[in-house]
Design a protein around this motif. Sequence first.
Motif, PDB file in Angstrom:
ATOM      1  N   LEU A 105       0.835  -1.208   0.000  1.00 18.16           N
ATOM      2  CA  LEU A 105       0.000   0.000   0.000  1.00 18.16           C
ATOM      3  C   LEU A 105       0.869   1.256   0.000  1.00 18.16           C
ATOM      4  CD1 LEU A 105      -2.700   1.504   0.278  1.00 18.16           C
ATOM      5  CD2 LEU A 105      -2.480   1.263   2.750  1.00 18.16           C
ATOM      6  N   VAL A 106       1.900   1.268   0.808  1.00 14.13           N
ATOM      7  CA  VAL A 106       2.775   2.435   0.880  1.00 14.13           C
ATOM      8  C   VAL A 106       3.468   2.649  -0.469  1.00 14.13           C
ATOM      9  CG1 VAL A 106       4.852   3.366   1.954  1.00 14.13           C
ATOM     10  CG2 VAL A 106       3.109   2.289   3.357  1.00 14.13           C
ATOM     11  N   ARG A 107       3.973   1.577  -1.041  1.00 13.75           N
ATOM     12  CA  ARG A 107       4.640   1.676  -2.344  1.00 13.75           C
ATOM     13  C   ARG A 107       3.699   2.271  -3.395  1.00 13.75           C
ATOM     14  NH1 ARG A 107       9.961   2.043  -2.627  1.00 13.75           N
ATOM     15  NH2 ARG A 107      11.015   0.403  -1.478  1.00 13.75           N
ATOM     16  N   ALA A 108       2.472   1.797  -3.414  1.00  8.50           N
ATOM     17  CA  ALA A 108       1.516   2.290  -4.405  1.00  8.50           C
ATOM     18  C   ALA A 108       1.222   3.774  -4.178  1.00  8.50           C
ATOM     19  CB  ALA A 108       0.226   1.476  -4.347  1.00  8.50           C
ATOM     20  N   THR A 109       1.103   4.174  -2.904  1.00  7.15           N
ATOM     21  CA  THR A 109       0.798   5.571  -2.613  1.00  7.15           C
ATOM     22  C   THR A 109       1.969   6.471  -2.986  1.00  7.15           C
ATOM     23  OG1 THR A 109      -0.448   4.706  -0.713  1.00  7.15           O
ATOM     24  CG2 THR A 109      -0.161   7.086  -0.846  1.00  7.15           C
ATOM     25  N   VAL A 153       7.372  12.397   0.032  1.00  9.85           N
ATOM     26  CA  VAL A 153       7.978  12.114   1.343  1.00  9.85           C
ATOM     27  C   VAL A 153       6.889  11.864   2.383  1.00  9.85           C
ATOM     28  CG1 VAL A 153       9.563  12.956   3.095  1.00  9.85           C
ATOM     29  CG2 VAL A 153       9.959  13.548   0.713  1.00  9.85           C
ATOM     30  N   THR A 154       5.797  12.583   2.282  1.00 10.01           N
ATOM     31  CA  THR A 154       4.718  12.414   3.256  1.00 10.01           C
ATOM     32  C   THR A 154       3.641  11.440   2.777  1.00 10.01           C
ATOM     33  OG1 THR A 154       3.617  14.360   2.350  1.00 10.01           O
ATOM     34  CG2 THR A 154       5.075  14.703   4.219  1.00 10.01           C
ATOM     35  N   ALA A 155       3.893  10.777   1.670  1.00  8.88           N
ATOM     36  CA  ALA A 155       2.893   9.834   1.137  1.00  8.88           C
ATOM     37  C   ALA A 155       2.597   8.692   2.110  1.00  8.88           C
ATOM     38  CB  ALA A 155       3.360   9.290  -0.213  1.00  8.88           C
ATOM     39  N   PRO A 156       3.590   8.161   2.851  1.00  3.29           N
ATOM     40  CA  PRO A 156       3.240   7.110   3.810  1.00  3.29           C
ATOM     41  C   PRO A 156       2.203   7.549   4.838  1.00  3.29           C
ATOM     42  CG  PRO A 156       5.592   7.081   3.430  1.00  3.29           C
ATOM     43  CD  PRO A 156       5.055   8.277   2.688  1.00  3.29           C
ATOM     44  N   PHE A 157       2.143   8.821   5.154  1.00  2.22           N
ATOM     45  CA  PHE A 157       1.126   9.292   6.098  1.00  2.22           C
ATOM     46  C   PHE A 157      -0.259   9.287   5.466  1.00  2.22           C
ATOM     47  CE2 PHE A 157       5.037  10.738   7.934  1.00  2.22           C
ATOM     48  CZ  PHE A 157       4.837  10.610   9.294  1.00  2.22           C
ATOM     49  N   GLU A 158      -0.295   9.555   4.150  1.00  5.42           N
ATOM     50  CA  GLU A 158      -1.569   9.410   3.441  1.00  5.42           C
ATOM     51  C   GLU A 158      -1.987   7.938   3.421  1.00  5.42           C
ATOM     52  OE1 GLU A 158      -3.583  11.560   2.401  1.00  5.42           O
ATOM     53  OE2 GLU A 158      -2.461  13.442   2.254  1.00  5.42           O
ATOM     54  N   ALA A 159      -1.022   7.070   3.173  1.00  2.00           N
ATOM     55  CA  ALA A 159      -1.315   5.629   3.187  1.00  2.00           C
ATOM     56  C   ALA A 159      -1.817   5.191   4.556  1.00  2.00           C
ATOM     57  CB  ALA A 159      -0.068   4.836   2.808  1.00  2.00           C
ATOM     58  N   LEU A 160      -1.246   5.793   5.592  1.00  2.00           N
ATOM     59  CA  LEU A 160      -1.659   5.438   6.949  1.00  2.00           C
ATOM     60  C   LEU A 160      -3.115   5.812   7.196  1.00  2.00           C
ATOM     61  CD1 LEU A 160      -0.808   4.350   9.678  1.00  2.00           C
ATOM     62  CD2 LEU A 160       0.051   6.606  10.273  1.00  2.00           C
ATOM     63  N   ARG A 161      -3.532   6.941   6.629  1.00  2.00           N
ATOM     64  CA  ARG A 161      -4.924   7.363   6.802  1.00  2.00           C
ATOM     65  C   ARG A 161      -5.870   6.372   6.136  1.00  2.00           C
ATOM     66  NH1 ARG A 161      -6.034  13.527   6.152  1.00  2.00           N
ATOM     67  NH2 ARG A 161      -5.318  13.213   4.034  1.00  2.00           N
ATOM     68  N   HIS A 185       5.371   9.084  12.748  1.00  2.00           N
ATOM     69  CA  HIS A 185       4.531   8.004  12.234  1.00  2.00           C
ATOM     70  C   HIS A 185       4.070   7.079  13.357  1.00  2.00           C
ATOM     71  CE1 HIS A 185       3.802   4.112  10.168  1.00  2.00           C
ATOM     72  NE2 HIS A 185       3.323   4.876   9.212  1.00  2.00           N
ATOM     73  N   GLU A 186       4.978   6.688  14.209  1.00  2.00           N
ATOM     74  CA  GLU A 186       4.625   5.810  15.327  1.00  2.00           C
ATOM     75  C   GLU A 186       3.706   6.523  16.311  1.00  2.00           C
ATOM     76  OE1 GLU A 186       5.509   2.533  15.106  1.00  2.00           O
ATOM     77  OE2 GLU A 186       6.058   3.393  13.179  1.00  2.00           O
ATOM     78  N   GLY A 187       3.917   7.823  16.461  1.00  2.00           N
ATOM     79  CA  GLY A 187       3.046   8.580  17.344  1.00  2.00           C
ATOM     80  C   GLY A 187       1.615   8.621  16.839  1.00  2.00           C
ATOM     81  N   VAL A 188       1.446   8.806  15.549  1.00  2.00           N
ATOM     82  CA  VAL A 188       0.101   8.798  14.970  1.00  2.00           C
ATOM     83  C   VAL A 188      -0.544   7.435  15.173  1.00  2.00           C
ATOM     84  CG1 VAL A 188      -1.191   8.941  12.814  1.00  2.00           C
ATOM     85  CG2 VAL A 188       0.633  10.583  13.283  1.00  2.00           C
TER      86      VAL A 188
END
Lengths: 190, 190
Positions: free
Chosen positions: A71-75, A86-94, A158-161
């Motif tokens: 999922l992260v790779r795709a985002t 750079v902040t795409a993993p946070f979008e993936a996290l959402r 990221h871990e905090g979120v």
Amino acid sequence: MQDTRPLTPAGERIVAAAEELFYDRGITAVGVDLIAEHSGVTKRTLYNQFGSKDRLVAAYLAARDRRWQSLVRATVDACDDPVEAVTAPFEALRVWSGTNARGCAFINALAELPDASHPAYVIAADQKRWLVNLFEELATAAGCPAPGALATQLLVLHEGVLATQPLPLDTLPGGVELARSLVRAALARP
Amino acid sequence: MQDTRPLTPAGERIVAAAEELFYDRGITAVGVDLIAEHSGVTKRTLYNQFGSKDRLVAAYLAARDRRWQSLVRATVDACDDPVEAVTAPFEALRVWSGTNARGCAFINALAELPDASHPAYVIAADQKRWLVNLFEELATAAGCPAPGALATQLLVLHEGVLATQPLPLDTLPGGVELARSLVRAALARP
DNA sequence: TGCTAGGTATACTGATCTGTGAACACACTC
DNA sequence: GAGTGTGTTCACAGATCAGTATACCTAGCA
């Protein structure tokens, strides 16, 4: 790592049921009988496939890690702007933790497993290392002068979120905006 | 909340043993027999004092919360500069998790307890609410124009530092510096 | 035809865990 | 001196859990 042959259809169903049950209710709280029942499989088949509950726990974490990484790779790949990437993993996290948010499966697993020799520790450490390396790659591609420092900052954020997700708090954290401001600050610095 | 009378000497020892064992090895992995043995007390006394393991878990979390809050209060009160006081909880965190770092006891407890009706949920939520309120008070005292936003940012960062502690990663996060930069950015903004 | 792999069905073992019952001992207080 | 609170000792119930044993079934393949 330890087993390269593909899973049988029953094995796939077992891992799928384990992913759901272990994450939702906790590893120690879920017995192998419940997993066998939810996957429509005999307990004998479960033990023929995985040998022990610990090995099944490792397979559950590895499978969840694979899903998360794809999922992260795709985002990331969907981003045109390297700074935005750079902040795409946070979008993936959402997207990832939309429905049920019980925090990070790997952190939760470490909380339940007392001994550091459990295979889950290796998987969890590898998962976080992969993420921090990805952050560093993306920060370098975005032209950040100190990509390593920014990467560890983003990992902590990221871990905090993730960690604050299961808390019944009124104010939501919203990690993407904070991540963007960290990236902006890191890029603006000479 | 539910019980205002002070603990007996045996009760104190039980809670002390529970704090150590539950945090180090996990709540589900530690039985009441082990806690009774480590506190030099009969299991009968344990049940006479707390009634059930769930109530003992709640007492353990509440006791740990009290200890943590008093340390944070002392660290904050020792600060002369109000700006420095905003990041004082991160200094307290460094002192707090010096020896054994297994992450946040409250997050770990929620990971193990499946049902949201467990008293641990209320305690964990109260603990985080107390911290975010403290951050907001300190940010206001430091002259921050948007203390609420900064407080949630600092809470997320705080949880991130705690969550990454048990991971066997080479790079240490170091939350104090990042917290200071967040405070600087929040104060510089008009 | 016969072998093997994957899977079913069911019962069971041995250990562990939470929680209880009942009788007893000591210290303090009224 | 009686009563109460705190704690001990020890046994035990009831449940659950990981893991095993045995016998059987079925599809694919040689």
